[in-house]
Write an enzyme that holds these catalytic residues in place. Sequence first.
Site, PDB file in Angstrom:
ATOM      1  N   LYS A 185      33.497  32.966  14.603  1.00  0.00           N
ATOM      2  CA  LYS A 185      34.265  32.911  13.353  1.00  0.00           C
ATOM      3  C   LYS A 185      33.350  33.311  12.201  1.00  0.00           C
ATOM      4  O   LYS A 185      32.464  32.570  11.803  1.00  0.00           O
ATOM      5  CB  LYS A 185      34.801  31.488  13.087  1.00  0.00           C
ATOM      6  CG  LYS A 185      35.780  31.500  11.919  1.00  0.00           C
ATOM      7  CD  LYS A 185      35.812  30.239  11.122  1.00  0.00           C
ATOM      8  CE  LYS A 185      34.940  30.207   9.905  1.00  0.00           C
ATOM      9  NZ  LYS A 185      35.232  31.188   8.851  1.00  0.00           N
ATOM     10  N   GLY A 237      24.799  28.274   8.185  1.00  0.00           N
ATOM     11  CA  GLY A 237      25.483  28.089   6.909  1.00  0.00           C
ATOM     12  C   GLY A 237      24.761  27.032   6.101  1.00  0.00           C
ATOM     13  O   GLY A 237      23.581  26.759   6.327  1.00  0.00           O
ATOM     14  N   GLU A 240      25.252  21.303   3.862  1.00  0.00           N
ATOM     15  CA  GLU A 240      26.420  20.442   3.665  1.00  0.00           C
ATOM     16  C   GLU A 240      27.441  20.629   4.804  1.00  0.00           C
ATOM     17  O   GLU A 240      27.905  19.656   5.406  1.00  0.00           O
ATOM     18  CB  GLU A 240      27.037  20.801   2.315  1.00  0.00           C
ATOM     19  CG  GLU A 240      28.104  19.872   1.845  1.00  0.00           C
ATOM     20  CD  GLU A 240      28.806  20.446   0.615  1.00  0.00           C
ATOM     21  OE1 GLU A 240      28.249  21.354  -0.044  1.00  0.00           O
ATOM     22  OE2 GLU A 240      29.937  19.998   0.353  1.00  0.00           O
ATOM     23  N   GLY A 242      26.808  22.059   7.653  1.00  0.00           N
ATOM     24  CA  GLY A 242      26.097  21.730   8.892  1.00  0.00           C
ATOM     25  C   GLY A 242      26.257  20.264   9.270  1.00  0.00           C
ATOM     26  O   GLY A 242      26.440  19.916  10.441  1.00  0.00           O
ATOM     27  N   CYS A 293      18.556  32.879   3.153  1.00  0.00           N
ATOM     28  CA  CYS A 293      18.253  31.453   3.330  1.00  0.00           C
ATOM     29  C   CYS A 293      16.765  31.163   3.211  1.00  0.00           C
ATOM     30  O   CYS A 293      16.367  30.104   2.763  1.00  0.00           O
ATOM     31  CB  CYS A 293      18.763  31.009   4.691  1.00  0.00           C
ATOM     32  SG  CYS A 293      18.192  32.103   6.003  1.00  0.00           S
ATOM     33  N   GLU A 394      19.541  24.371  -3.485  1.00  0.00           N
ATOM     34  CA  GLU A 394      19.627  25.777  -3.105  1.00  0.00           C
ATOM     35  C   GLU A 394      20.618  26.492  -4.024  1.00  0.00           C
ATOM     36  O   GLU A 394      21.806  26.185  -4.026  1.00  0.00           O
ATOM     37  CB  GLU A 394      20.103  25.872  -1.646  1.00  0.00           C
ATOM     38  CG  GLU A 394      19.974  27.253  -1.088  1.00  0.00           C
ATOM     39  CD  GLU A 394      20.482  27.357   0.336  1.00  0.00           C
ATOM     40  OE1 GLU A 394      21.513  26.736   0.664  1.00  0.00           O
ATOM     41  OE2 GLU A 394      19.855  28.086   1.125  1.00  0.00           O
TER      42      GLU A 394
HETATM   43  P1  NAD Z   1      28.940  27.761   4.383  1.00  0.00           P
HETATM   44  O1  NAD Z   1      28.275  26.580   4.990  1.00  0.00           O
HETATM   45  O2  NAD Z   1      29.825  27.534   3.214  1.00  0.00           O
HETATM   46  O3  NAD Z   1      29.834  28.514   5.475  1.00  0.00           O
HETATM   47  C1  NAD Z   1      29.284  28.988   6.675  1.00  0.00           C
HETATM   48  C2  NAD Z   1      30.397  29.189   7.683  1.00  0.00           C
HETATM   49  O4  NAD Z   1      30.965  27.926   8.002  1.00  0.00           O
HETATM   50  C3  NAD Z   1      31.547  30.057   7.182  1.00  0.00           C
HETATM   51  O5  NAD Z   1      32.004  30.867   8.240  1.00  0.00           O
HETATM   52  C4  NAD Z   1      32.604  29.030   6.812  1.00  0.00           C
HETATM   53  O6  NAD Z   1      33.923  29.535   6.860  1.00  0.00           O
HETATM   54  C5  NAD Z   1      32.375  27.991   7.892  1.00  0.00           C
HETATM   55  N1  NAD Z   1      32.867  26.641   7.562  1.00  0.00           N
HETATM   56  C6  NAD Z   1      33.011  26.090   6.338  1.00  0.00           C
HETATM   57  N2  NAD Z   1      33.496  24.830   6.462  1.00  0.00           N
HETATM   58  C7  NAD Z   1      33.637  24.593   7.784  1.00  0.00           C
HETATM   59  C8  NAD Z   1      34.079  23.466   8.550  1.00  0.00           C
HETATM   60  N3  NAD Z   1      34.482  22.344   7.952  1.00  0.00           N
HETATM   61  N4  NAD Z   1      34.087  23.565   9.896  1.00  0.00           N
HETATM   62  C9  NAD Z   1      33.670  24.691  10.510  1.00  0.00           C
HETATM   63  N5  NAD Z   1      33.258  25.792   9.842  1.00  0.00           N
HETATM   64  C10 NAD Z   1      33.235  25.736   8.490  1.00  0.00           C
HETATM   65  O7  NAD Z   1      27.764  28.801   4.065  1.00  0.00           O
HETATM   66  P2  NAD Z   1      27.876  30.184   3.312  1.00  0.00           P
HETATM   67  O8  NAD Z   1      28.167  29.886   1.874  1.00  0.00           O
HETATM   68  O9  NAD Z   1      28.758  31.108   4.063  1.00  0.00           O
HETATM   69  O10 NAD Z   1      26.369  30.752   3.476  1.00  0.00           O
HETATM   70  C11 NAD Z   1      25.327  30.373   2.672  1.00  0.00           C
HETATM   71  C12 NAD Z   1      24.531  29.249   3.317  1.00  0.00           C
HETATM   72  O11 NAD Z   1      24.082  29.656   4.604  1.00  0.00           O
HETATM   73  C13 NAD Z   1      23.275  28.925   2.541  1.00  0.00           C
HETATM   74  O12 NAD Z   1      23.123  27.527   2.496  1.00  0.00           O
HETATM   75  C14 NAD Z   1      22.166  29.557   3.365  1.00  0.00           C
HETATM   76  O13 NAD Z   1      20.894  28.978   3.194  1.00  0.00           O
HETATM   77  C15 NAD Z   1      22.692  29.373   4.739  1.00  0.00           C
HETATM   78  N6  NAD Z   1      22.052  30.328   5.658  1.00  0.00           N
HETATM   79  C16 NAD Z   1      21.138  29.864   6.559  1.00  0.00           C
HETATM   80  C17 NAD Z   1      20.484  30.757   7.419  1.00  0.00           C
HETATM   81  C18 NAD Z   1      19.469  30.287   8.421  1.00  0.00           C
HETATM   82  O14 NAD Z   1      19.156  31.052   9.341  1.00  0.00           O
HETATM   83  N7  NAD Z   1      18.943  29.082   8.313  1.00  0.00           N
HETATM   84  C19 NAD Z   1      20.794  32.121   7.356  1.00  0.00           C
HETATM   85  C20 NAD Z   1      21.734  32.546   6.425  1.00  0.00           C
HETATM   86  C21 NAD Z   1      22.372  31.643   5.590  1.00  0.00           C
END
Ligand code: NAD
Length: 510
Positions: A185, A237, A240, A242, A293, A394
């Site tokens: 997804k 992601g 929060e 996570g 990230c 962040e």
């Molecule tokens: P996000 O956490 O808002 O969303 C990530 C994904 O999770 C999206 O596909 C979203 O639709 C899905 N999602 C949201 N709520 C959900 C739920 N309740 N259940 C299941 N899935 C859900 O993150 P974002 O805004 O898309 O990306 C930015 C974040 O990602 C930043 O915090 C960044 O640091 C992190 N990131 C981490 C890495 C890493 O390798 N550590 C790499 C890239 C981005």
Amino acid sequence: MAVNADVMTFPLFINGKWEQSGNQEFFDVFNPANGEVAARVAKGTKEDVDKAVTAAREAFDHSDWKMMKPKERSNVLHSLARQIIANAEELAYLESISSGGTIRRIGSNDILQMADLFQTLANFVLQYPFSETLPSPPFPGPAHNFIWREPIGVCAAITPWNMPMLIACWKIAPALAMGNTVVIKPASYTPLSTLKLAEILSAELPDGVLNVVTGSGSEVGEALVSHPKVDKIAFTGSTEVGRKIMALAAGTIKHTTLELGGKSPNIILEDAELDIAIPGSLFGVFLHSGQLCESGTRLFVPDHLHDIIVEKLVQLASKLKPGNPLDSRTDMGPVISKKQKESILAYIEEGKREGARLVCGGKEWSVPGCEGGHFIEPTIFTDVTNDMKIAQEEIFGPVLTVIRYSSVDEAIKMANDTIYGLAAGVWTKDVNKAYKAARELQAGVVWINDWHMLRNDAPFGGYKQSGIGREMGKHSLDAYTQLKHVHTSMVPEIEHKSWYGLLFSETDEG
Ligand code: NAD
């Protein structure tokens, strides 16, 4: 906004083919460089998730996919790498018009990294210890023992919007390398390149091995991570979300790996070569407009070099050129959305309110030819203290916070004073100082005299609340397998199985 009739439309990708979502609804994907609709994408539902998981389950349980020989699987992975290169132009275009990432970065870095990851894992597969034989033990009796590494099953991959294709590959490649099946997804801002990638890769895979369901995190994401027939979750992601995923995974005790947020510290030591450390630190924070990230968002500088470093940072940052990400001359593209832009600008206001000094940028960037886009100037704050919100949270945008230190111990202490631990860096000419700092920094990767140097053969992941588990490298393969111990008794006579006496006090002598 009126939708152009010839706008691209993407259904879901399930069981090797394009599928309409059950509700026949679509959502708009916007180009962040101009605010226009770039495509319309199927709005998946819980029922669509169930359909995709069922296809993935079927492909895992009832095809030869999971039992493929390493050599054959390695060949498949090589052919997937070739498909990525053959379709590079279209993939890079779709990624750029939805993520705002520059075509220069996506085309010359991400695509090659993706193909190289499949090739790297194709080579690892040939040496992977799928089966290990243990020495025969003297006690309790002769036996033949194996440890087998088996695929886990159906893997749910959930990805963010910043580098959607590359991060999708960090999950798809090891999952396939170990014989699993996948339902992915992507983030709703950036599903286009993942959908196309799935179509391209699936030409080389059995139906159902790779599926994509697009839609919201709250409906599609949650349905996927709590689906009883999903065995593993690989999430990238925010920290929060996570936390939420980890709680949802607990319902059915799923294997879970999490790649989460960061607020990475970057320390310039007093002996550093400033002509490299300064551009390197800007590269570390402003690439992809700060939406990586592992960006080095907290820059620690020695007190007595502070002014000269800041002056040079500002000089160089002021030369960065904004523009259409599809133009190869563009240095910085837009941030992903109006919402993200407003969130970054709110952090900038908060920084000023907290007493930090704005020395560069700080405003929306107006970019001729990209009216309606969401651009923010490269922004630098000085007089930042490590406890300020702009130094702890962040921001995920082009904002650098510069923090003074008076001793290296103090710098390391402040560097580690965060809930995150994704990346860290140190600039110095002294290798002993560099390794001492690298040992003390609490992060999953430490760069010495560089930044963003991820490798497909090295693990990547976070300490502390930046995540659990590692992606890339041979270590990532372990996260897509489970261990099975198989014991074969070499003791055929019951009278020699003395350990049965643990239960039976009497034996039938007659
Ligand atoms: P996000 O956490 O808002 O969303 C990530 C994904 O999770 C999206 O596909 C979203 O639709 C899905 N999602 C949201 N709520 C959900 C739920 N309740 N259940 C299941 N899935 C859900 O993150 P974002 O805004 O898309 O990306 C930015 C974040 O990602 C930043 O915090 C960044 O640091 C992190 N990131 C981490 C890495 C890493 O390798 N550590 C790499 C890239 C981005």
